[in-house]
Design a protein around this motif. Structure first.
Motif, mmCIF file in Angstrom:
data_model
loop_
_atom_site.group_PDB
_atom_site.id
_atom_site.type_symbol
_atom_site.label_atom_id
_atom_site.label_comp_id
_atom_site.label_asym_id
_atom_site.label_seq_id
_atom_site.Cartn_x
_atom_site.Cartn_y
_atom_site.Cartn_z
ATOM 1 N N LEU A 32 7.080 60.352 27.604
ATOM 2 C CA LEU A 32 6.424 60.734 26.354
ATOM 3 C C LEU A 32 6.239 62.242 26.302
ATOM 4 N N PHE A 33 5.851 62.822 27.448
ATOM 5 C CA PHE A 33 5.641 64.270 27.519
ATOM 6 C C PHE A 33 6.908 65.012 27.092
ATOM 7 N N TRP A 34 8.038 64.640 27.704
ATOM 8 C CA TRP A 34 9.277 65.362 27.387
ATOM 9 C C TRP A 34 9.729 65.099 25.970
ATOM 10 N N LEU A 35 9.534 63.850 25.498
ATOM 11 C CA LEU A 35 9.919 63.533 24.119
ATOM 12 C C LEU A 35 9.095 64.376 23.141
ATOM 13 N N ALA A 36 7.773 64.412 23.361
ATOM 14 C CA ALA A 36 6.896 65.179 22.463
ATOM 15 C C ALA A 36 7.227 66.663 22.529
ATOM 16 N N LEU A 37 7.559 67.146 23.744
ATOM 17 C CA LEU A 37 7.887 68.564 23.896
ATOM 18 C C LEU A 37 9.159 68.901 23.134
ATOM 19 N N LYS A 38 10.178 68.041 23.299
ATOM 20 C CA LYS A 38 11.466 68.276 22.634
ATOM 21 C C LYS A 38 11.291 68.265 21.114
ATOM 22 N N LEU A 39 10.596 67.238 20.615
ATOM 23 C CA LEU A 39 10.437 67.102 19.169
ATOM 24 C C LEU A 39 9.564 68.222 18.603
ATOM 25 N N GLY A 40 8.518 68.592 19.356
ATOM 26 C CA GLY A 40 7.648 69.679 18.906
ATOM 27 C C GLY A 40 8.399 70.999 18.853
ATOM 28 N N PHE A 41 9.261 71.215 19.843
ATOM 29 C CA PHE A 41 10.054 72.440 19.884
ATOM 30 C C PHE A 41 10.969 72.512 18.660
ATOM 31 N N LEU A 42 11.616 71.381 18.348
ATOM 32 C CA LEU A 42 12.488 71.346 17.171
ATOM 33 C C LEU A 42 11.687 71.605 15.902
ATOM 34 N N THR A 43 10.464 71.084 15.861
ATOM 35 C CA THR A 43 9.620 71.291 14.681
ATOM 36 C C THR A 43 9.291 72.770 14.505
ATOM 37 N N VAL A 44 8.977 73.447 15.619
ATOM 38 C CA VAL A 44 8.683 74.883 15.538
ATOM 39 C C VAL A 44 9.929 75.639 15.089
ATOM 40 N N LEU A 45 11.083 75.278 15.663
ATOM 41 C CA LEU A 45 12.327 75.976 15.329
ATOM 42 C C LEU A 45 12.686 75.831 13.847
ATOM 43 N N LEU A 47 10.632 75.505 11.401
ATOM 44 C CA LEU A 47 9.475 75.911 10.586
ATOM 45 C C LEU A 47 8.755 74.700 9.984
ATOM 46 N N GLY A 48 8.691 73.624 10.761
ATOM 47 C CA GLY A 48 7.913 72.468 10.320
ATOM 48 C C GLY A 48 8.717 71.388 9.621
ATOM 49 N N MET A 49 9.942 71.686 9.249
ATOM 50 C CA MET A 49 10.732 70.682 8.525
ATOM 51 C C MET A 49 10.989 69.435 9.373
ATOM 52 N N TYR A 50 11.112 69.640 10.669
ATOM 53 C CA TYR A 50 11.460 68.510 11.538
ATOM 54 C C TYR A 50 10.286 67.577 11.758
ATOM 55 N N ARG A 51 9.088 67.933 11.255
ATOM 56 C CA ARG A 51 7.912 67.140 11.622
ATOM 57 C C ARG A 51 7.997 65.700 11.136
ATOM 58 N N PHE A 52 8.736 65.451 10.053
ATOM 59 C CA PHE A 52 8.892 64.075 9.585
ATOM 60 C C PHE A 52 9.689 63.258 10.594
ATOM 61 N N TRP A 53 10.667 63.907 11.204
ATOM 62 C CA TRP A 53 11.462 63.230 12.226
ATOM 63 C C TRP A 53 10.634 63.050 13.490
ATOM 64 N N MET A 54 9.878 64.078 13.829
ATOM 65 C CA MET A 54 9.034 64.008 15.023
ATOM 66 C C MET A 54 8.046 62.844 14.917
ATOM 67 N N LYS A 55 7.392 62.770 13.762
ATOM 68 C CA LYS A 55 6.408 61.723 13.556
ATOM 69 C C LYS A 55 7.057 60.346 13.684
ATOM 70 N N THR A 56 8.212 60.189 13.040
ATOM 71 C CA THR A 56 8.904 58.895 13.070
ATOM 72 C C THR A 56 9.252 58.494 14.496
ATOM 73 N N ARG A 57 9.831 59.427 15.241
ATOM 74 C CA ARG A 57 10.309 59.074 16.573
ATOM 75 C C ARG A 57 9.146 58.811 17.532
ATOM 76 N N LEU A 58 8.082 59.590 17.402
ATOM 77 C CA LEU A 58 6.932 59.337 18.273
ATOM 78 C C LEU A 58 6.295 57.991 17.962
#
Ligand SMILES: [Zn+2]
Lengths: 439, 379
Positions: A32-45, A47-58
């Motif tokens: 979970l740690f690595w998944l959250a880190l990877k998805l969070g990193f993509l979200t920062v990169l 500018l927040g657009m990836y957060r919908f994907w991050m939320k779904t996958r988590l």
């Protein structure tokens, strides 16, 4: 020796209806740690657009980890529908901010020669929308949750929820908070009674007074603190006006005054200790209330003759919060160091105009330091959310799974499917208004 | 014996026998299932209660992001609800499209709606709100308009001096104020204004001036420093009076008044502050339409002529802006935001030539003493 295959075992096994079904929890913290880190990193990169994907996958991950009777939950929400929902909400809010507020401003200036009325009305207008959004978000999440191939669902009723929420909040406020658990109970009942698993409706039993005792642990000290603060303020203002009397001749009145002052003095001496006790007590009481509330409300939920139960333990939950936040704060402080250094250096540099003397070299290092500071700033947010997942949500969910049981589970076998709930705006409003969803 | 697992590994195993749990999506029952691969047809056969479900291997999808790696949760493409759970991982190697996306959402449609949503936001912000503001500006009563101007002015003063948390100070040197008042009287007598003016000077180096609803006209110290003659300053004054008469600022302020504070509420302190600052800058820059600026210029020149001041002074002042800033950065004065500044200078000198030809005589706008006092209004 006869070998019985698991298939045969499963086929022939008749589950005893009086043994409650346990819940498994699978999934490892490290993953979970690595998944959250990877998805969070993509979200920062992005500018927040990836957060919908991050939320779904988590959510997919968490849902699949939670396995009542050994069968995982499944989350089938889609990031694209979340993105669309967010945009729909943005259109609505643009209309609200632009057009409705323009009209309010016009009316406010025309009638009251000021903008206060418009701000107040505009803010009041957002409150029901906030409740509406939280119900709609819940409906979306339930509509996209499945267990054993069957959909969950929440019947429509967001405005009804908003209306009731306003009423219960009003009652809780005018009764100085004593009716807070009543609000919590009836709002939960409103939602639970409209929650479906397949074609079968859930039911919230119990009474609101079942939450009253743990709430008193929060409420009584709170009221005491308010009374104490008021008393201190009262004494302080009075003490100033009565000090000159102390220097006067010793009359019975002055003696009385003196005694009052001694009482005051002892109160003031005790004050720091009281404040410390209160500051330790209050979060513990709040955790206790939340644990007991969750336990009571869940254990009074029924589904087609099956009964749910949950028994989280206070000290365990407290420990999770304590260690989780301690660790997260420690990491945050380490990350804050470079930000602080750059902030101080910039302030000093501007004050003494060192930049001019240092010339190009100084300029270059300043740029590098600013870059480091910005990087640390994002890293701080990223690490905080990752640690919250790994050290707060994960252990809490695992702890809940340990004690989540379904009594009389065989009745669930007969539950039939419900139709799909198309849901245009997903949880867009909740996203746009930042209504705190669980994950 | 039939239940022993027979698994053939390799690129093309002959058969696969395994166990799993099947959910048919009609009831919540977990049905034990026996799995095998029919090599001839390249299908997975799921035996459930004597029935056979046939899944083509190419249509089998994996449900992603599972916390439990021991198990495979499989779905059938095109069927939204059926699921098969098995711990037989070798099955995965036989399904070529396992990781393909399996969702009910059609991305093309979503993108279409997303475009529509963005277009609606643009429509609201750039068409609906300005139109409504223009309409409402006609109906706002004078007291309300004045209050709107005062509120906007204090927002601007606060926003421009965020470092100190104090509003930007006014320049109030008594002799300077008197000189400014003399200029105001002379010009407004010639202008026939619908509302009384309230004129302020802000202590800020920006070379700018702006008008606000309800007859507020505000100069920055930088503008007074830049003007070389009282007539040049008076020309800007008359131009701003033109905006007051046409009520351009009222329309403009209404457009942003709705959003300013509320955006602050919605975005919280930090981001909200930035948004408010941005909107305030927009307000000061006051990019009125080309026609509005041209009308204000025409009004200014007529007023100057009535007040016996050279209409060419307006062009002189614009020329100073052009010389001082040109195309470089810092062109914050709203006079500069317009690309056609050269045209406006030309207009002004043409008008000056016209009136000179008809024997126009000018009288000084201020005495030398008054002008010195006005220059020192911020002292
Ligand atoms: Zn203008």
């Amino acid at each position: 020796m006869q070998v019985i295959s698991p298939w045969d075992a499963a086929k022939s096994m008749t589950e005893a209806p009086d043994t409650p079904a346990e819940t498994e929890f699978s999934g490892r913290r490290g993953r979970l740690f690595w998944l959250a880190l990877k998805l969070g990193f993509l979200t920062v990169l992005t500018l927040g657009m990836y957060r919908f994907w991050m939320k779904t996958r988590l959510r997919r991950w968490y849902w699949s980890a939670f396995r009542p009777m050994g069968h995982p939950l499944e989350y089938v929400g889609d990031p694209w529908e979340k993105l669309l929902g967010f945009l729909i909400a943005v259109v609505f809010l643009a209309f609200y901010i632009g057009v409705v507020n323009l009209l309010l401003m016009f009316a406010s200036f025309s009638l009251f020669n000021g903008n206060v009325a418009a701000y107040v009305l505009s803010f009041i207008g957002v409150i029901p929308l906030w409740f509406y959004a939280s119900y709609r978000a819940r409906r979306y999440v339930l509509a996209r949750t499945r267990w054993r191939g069957i959909r969950f669902g929440l019947a429509p009723g967001a405005w009804g929820y908003a209306g009731r929420a306003l009423w219960h909040w009003f009652l809780a406020i005018v009764t100085l908070g004593i009716l807070w658990p009543r609000k919590a109970f009836y709002l939960e009942k409103y939602i639970t009674d409209r929650t479906y698993f397949g074609a079968e409706a859930m039911e919230q039993g119990g009474k609101w007074t079942g939450l009253l005792r743990p709430w008193l642990g929060v409420w009584l000290p709170l009221i005491a603190a308010i009374v104490c603060t008021a008393a201190v303020i009262y004494f302080e203002t009075n003490a100033i006006s009565s000090i000159p009397q102390l220097d006067g001749p010793l009359t019975p009145g002055a003696l009385e005054n003196d005694m009052v002052h001694r009482a005051e003095a002892s109160l003031f001496q005790m004050l720091p200790a009281l404040v410390v006790i209160y500051l330790i007590w209050q979060p513990l009481a709040l955790i206790n209330y939340n644990v007991k509330r969750l336990r009571y409300l869940t254990s009074n939920k029924h589904l087609a003759g099956a009964q749910l139960s949950l028994a989280p333990r206070f000290w365990r939950v407290t420990g999770i919060y304590f260690w989780g936040y301690t660790l997260a704060s420690l990491v945050a402080m380490i990350l804050l160091v470079p930000i602080a250094i750059v902030a101080i250096a910039t302030a000093v540099g501007l004050g003494a105009e060192i930049g001019l003397e240092l010339g190009a070299m100084g300029h270059l290092s300043q740029v590098a330091m600013t870059a480091i500071a910005i990087g640390s700033y994002f890293l701080l947010f990223l690490m905080w959310s990752v640690l919250m997942h790994a050290f707060i949500r994960f252990p809490l969910m695992r702890h809940y799974a340990e004690s989540f049981q379904i009594a009389n589970p065989t009745v669930l076998n007969a539950i039939t499917q419900r139709p799909r709930d198309e849901f245009g705006e997903a949880e867009g409003f909740a996203e746009a208004l930042d209504v705190g969803a669980a994950i | 014996m039939s239940d022993t697992m027979t698994i053939h590994v390799g690129p093309r195993p002959a058969a696969l026998g395994a166990l799993g749990t099947y959910f048919d999506g009609e009831t919540a029952e977990a049905q034990p299932a026996r799995l095998r691969i029919e090599e001839g047809q390249q299908v997975l056969v799921i035996e459930v209660r004597g029935q056979q479900k046939v899944w083509p291997l190419t249509d089998i999808r994996r449900v992603p992001d599972q916390a439990d790696r021991e198990q495979l949760v499989l779905a059938l493409a095109g069927d939204p609800v059926v699921r098969l759970v098995t711990d037989e991982h070798r099955l995965a190697q036989r399904c070529p499209n396992l990781s393909r996306r399996n969702s009910h959402v059609k991305r093309g449609r979503v993108l279409g709606w997303a475009m529509a949503a963005l277009a609606s936001v643009a429509l609201i912000v750039f068409v609906l709100v300005p139109r409504m503001a223009d309409q409402l500006a006609e109906y706002i009563p004078p007291e309300g308009e004045k209050a709107l101007g005062e509120t906007t002015l204090s927002q601007i003063r606060t926003a421009m001096n965020q470092a100190n948390l104090e509003p930007l100070p006014f320049c109030e040197n008594a002799e300077g104020v008197a000189a400014l008042k003399a200029m105001e009287t002379r010009l407004s007598d010639a202008a026939n204004l619908p509302v009384p003016l309230s004129v302020h000077v802000l202590d800020h180096p920006m070379v700018n001036a702006f008008a606000l609803p309800g007859g507020h006209i505000v100069f920055f110290k930088g503008l007074i420093d830049t003007a070389e003659t009282p007539e040049e300053l008076g020309a800007v004054f008359a131009h701003e009076m033109g905006h007051v008469v046409s009520r351009d600022p009222t329309r403009h302020a209404l457009r942003s008044a709705g959003s300013i504070g509320v955006l602050g509420l919605l975005f919280g302190d930090f981001a909200g502050g930035a948004v408010v600052l941005f909107l305030t800058e927009r307000l000061i820059e006051a990019q009125y339409s080309q026609a509005a600026e041209a009308n204000a210029d025409t009004f200014a020149m007529a007023t100057l002529e009535n007040a016996e001041v050279r209409p060419g002074a307006l062009g002189d002042m614009f020329q100073k802006f052009l010389d001082k800033y040109g195309d470089a950065e810092g062109t914050s004065a709203h006079f500069l935001s317009h690309p056609k500044l050269g045209d406006r200078i030309a207009n002004s000198s043409a008008r000056q030539a016209e009136v000179t030809a008809t024997g126009f005589t000018d009288t000084p706008l201020l005495t030398d003493q008054q002008w010195t006092a006005l220059k020192g209004i911020c002292r």
